[in-house]
Design a protein around this motif. Structure first.
Motif, PDB file in Angstrom:
ATOM      1  N   THR A 269      27.547  25.908 -16.283  1.00  0.00           N
ATOM      2  CA  THR A 269      26.176  26.097 -16.765  1.00  0.00           C
ATOM      3  C   THR A 269      25.828  25.003 -17.766  1.00  0.00           C
ATOM      4  O   THR A 269      26.679  24.503 -18.508  1.00  0.00           O
ATOM      5  N   LYS A 270      24.561  24.661 -17.798  1.00  0.00           N
ATOM      6  CA  LYS A 270      24.023  23.628 -18.684  1.00  0.00           C
ATOM      7  C   LYS A 270      22.731  24.173 -19.288  1.00  0.00           C
ATOM      8  O   LYS A 270      21.836  24.600 -18.562  1.00  0.00           O
ATOM      9  N   PRO A 299      32.656  41.777 -16.811  1.00  0.00           N
ATOM     10  CA  PRO A 299      31.634  42.191 -15.835  1.00  0.00           C
ATOM     11  C   PRO A 299      32.170  42.151 -14.404  1.00  0.00           C
ATOM     12  O   PRO A 299      32.911  41.236 -14.022  1.00  0.00           O
ATOM     13  N   GLU A 300      31.797  43.151 -13.629  1.00  0.00           N
ATOM     14  CA  GLU A 300      32.183  43.234 -12.222  1.00  0.00           C
ATOM     15  C   GLU A 300      31.056  42.678 -11.357  1.00  0.00           C
ATOM     16  O   GLU A 300      29.898  42.648 -11.776  1.00  0.00           O
ATOM     17  N   PRO A 301      31.358  42.252 -10.131  1.00  0.00           N
ATOM     18  CA  PRO A 301      30.319  41.691  -9.243  1.00  0.00           C
ATOM     19  C   PRO A 301      29.180  42.654  -8.938  1.00  0.00           C
ATOM     20  O   PRO A 301      28.108  42.225  -8.504  1.00  0.00           O
ATOM     21  N   ALA A 320      25.715  35.644 -15.607  1.00  0.00           N
ATOM     22  CA  ALA A 320      25.093  35.711 -14.288  1.00  0.00           C
ATOM     23  C   ALA A 320      26.007  35.162 -13.193  1.00  0.00           C
ATOM     24  O   ALA A 320      25.826  35.486 -12.009  1.00  0.00           O
ATOM     25  N   ARG A 321      26.974  34.351 -13.568  1.00  0.00           N
ATOM     26  CA  ARG A 321      27.938  33.852 -12.585  1.00  0.00           C
ATOM     27  C   ARG A 321      28.913  34.950 -12.138  1.00  0.00           C
ATOM     28  O   ARG A 321      29.567  34.820 -11.101  1.00  0.00           O
ATOM     29  N   ILE A 348      20.424  29.695 -10.839  1.00  0.00           N
ATOM     30  CA  ILE A 348      20.765  31.105 -11.070  1.00  0.00           C
ATOM     31  C   ILE A 348      19.532  31.963 -10.815  1.00  0.00           C
ATOM     32  O   ILE A 348      18.500  31.795 -11.480  1.00  0.00           O
ATOM     33  N   MET A 349      19.623  32.888  -9.873  1.00  0.00           N
ATOM     34  CA  MET A 349      18.468  33.689  -9.464  1.00  0.00           C
ATOM     35  C   MET A 349      18.622  35.178  -9.793  1.00  0.00           C
ATOM     36  O   MET A 349      17.738  35.964  -9.450  1.00  0.00           O
TER      37      MET A 349
END
Length: 449
Positions: A269-270, A299-301, A320-321, A348-349
């Motif tokens: 990420t940037k 965090p889980e998917p 978010a990844r 990232i959506m």
């Protein structure tokens, strides 16, 4: 125990030497002793030391003094790296080893949790540290033309009093700034408007040409002054901004298309930012902090995660990844707009953002609060803490909360509510040395139901 040497009742003036032993240390870096049953805060002293000091002021409930001689030094005492330590107010702990500094900060966090939060962590995490020098990437430097000395000063204010310290360099500022204070001073001295430039905001990002300077000027700059600033920017590879009035008037004059950003390579990420935007001042520690926060939040998917006080997306984008969806909430519209833009730029959506004053009233009407449940919550509030939103944590019913704090007292206050009002366990807590050589305590805590 303490021993007076010809103590006279003349107040602070001509105060005689007093010998005493230091019992503890304040977060501000003052040694604590007791003389004749009264607490004395002594600048320059460390726990366990026997010192000679002089009184500098007397208060109703305590006195203040300054070390004259270290009779028995602490094993944790080190030689300050900065020649200006003790005069400049930017640092308070350079005379204490980095290892001892982080121990004192951890003790402060744990004491606050125990006495204010009425809770003790099941696990105390190993302190998170990075390089203790040349780490600071954001600062507001004062600037002043001194008629008497016929020279300009640029830097931080003195520890005692409101005057600017006369600095040659700074050991905690990023080298692109800290090694060039004399060049800054020469520039200000050369300007026609030398008396009308009271401050320079500095911001350093990753990559090349990544140092931005904002010159606040109280009168219109001459063409000659503007040219000098342009030459200065080109010479030292700086981005040059001017600020004639309020923050909304900040504009760049060099280069044509400036870019500031920082990266989290581990999460690909940037994050782009403007020079006045809030970012963490210590980028190596920030990378480690984000990695630890995500490791603790786990965090889980399939998880939906709420990121409170999200700012530009420092945690949101890496989260978010890993998660199905991340909801970011921030109080400033401009920050939210930039966070959205950063998500889009990173491809990232699965993020959504809301503007909300998280320290205000009537939060119950916020649409993101009406969601039935979040799987995980991350919050990174300012020093005032998160008192208002903590009241809703029971309703949100997240299984795990990671709280990143920059004030151990407000973390402890909010811990009390989470543990004793909302049924969470304090699973773990630890400190992070975001601001070495200063009294600032950054910490992280994990709560589970």
């Amino acid at each position: 125990m303490s021993r007076h040497r010809n103590r006279k009742s003349k107040g602070v003036q001509n105060s005689p030497l007093v010998e005493t032993t230091i019992e503890s240390l304040t977060l501000e870096g003052q040694g604590v002793a007791h003389v004749d049953g009264k607490t004395v805060f002594i600048d320059g002293a460390l726990p366990g030391e026997t010192v000679e000091f002089r009184y500098t002021s007397h208060k109703q409930k305590h006195d203040i003094g300054k070390v004259e001689t270290i009779l028995t030094p602490s094993p944790d005492r080190v030689e300050p790296k900065c020649e200006h330590f003790g005069i400049c107010g930017a640092c308070s702990w350079q005379h204490l080893s980095l290892e001892a500094q982080i121990k004192h900060k951890q003790r402060a966090m744990l004491n606050n949790l125990k006495h204010i939060g009425k809770a003790e962590p099941e696990t105390v995490f190993a302190p998170l540290t990075a390089d203790g020098w040349a780490y600071r990437r954001k600062a507001r430097l004062g600037a002043k033309w001194v008629h008497k000395k016929q020279k300009a000063l640029v830097g931080f204010r003195e520890k005692e009093g409101g005057f600017l310290a006369e600095l040659n360099r700074c050991e905690i500022l990023h080298p692109s700034i800290g090694e060039h204070l004399l060049d800054f001073q020469a520039l200000i001295a050369s300007l026609d408007a030398r008396e009308s430039v009271p401050q320079i905001e500095v911001a350093v990002g990753d990559g090349d040409n990544a140092t931005a300077l904002i010159f606040r000027h109280m009168e219109e700059l001459s063409e000659g002054d503007t040219d000098k600033l342009l030459v200065f920017g080109k010479q030292f590879n700086y981005q040059i901004y001017l600020q004639p009035k309020g923050p909304e008037t900040v504009h760049c004059i060099y280069p044509e298309n400036p870019e500031l950003y920082y990266e989290h390579p581990q999460f690909n990420t940037k994050v782009g930012f403007m020079p006045l935007d809030f970012i963490q001042v210590n980028q190596p520690l920030n990378r480690a902090m984000v990695a630890r926060a995500l490791e603790l939040l786990a965090p889980e998917p399939t998880d939906t995660v709420l990121d409170l006080f999200c700012g530009l997306g420092n945690f949101t984008l890496p989260l978010a990844r890993l998660a199905a969806q991340v909801i970011g909430v921030e109080g400033e519209q401009t920050m939210v707009e930039r966070a959205r833009a950063a998500a889009h730029a990173n491809g990232i959506m699965n993020t959504d953002y809301h503007v909300c004053n998280l320290m205000g009233d009537n939060l119950q009407h916020e649409p993101w609060l009406k969601k039935n449940r979040y799987d995980k919550i991350l919050l990174d509030p300012p020093r005032a803490g998160a008192k208002e939103i903590i009241a809703y944590m029971g309703k949100l019913n997240a299984g795990r909360i990671v709280y990143v704090s920059c004030d151990p007292a407000t973390l402890a206050r909010d811990t009390y509510e989470l543990v004793h009002e909302h049924g969470y366990r304090l699973v773990g807590a630890g400190v992070m040395d975001m601001f070495p050589h200063t009294s600032h305590v950054e910490s992280i805590a994990v709560f589970e139901k």
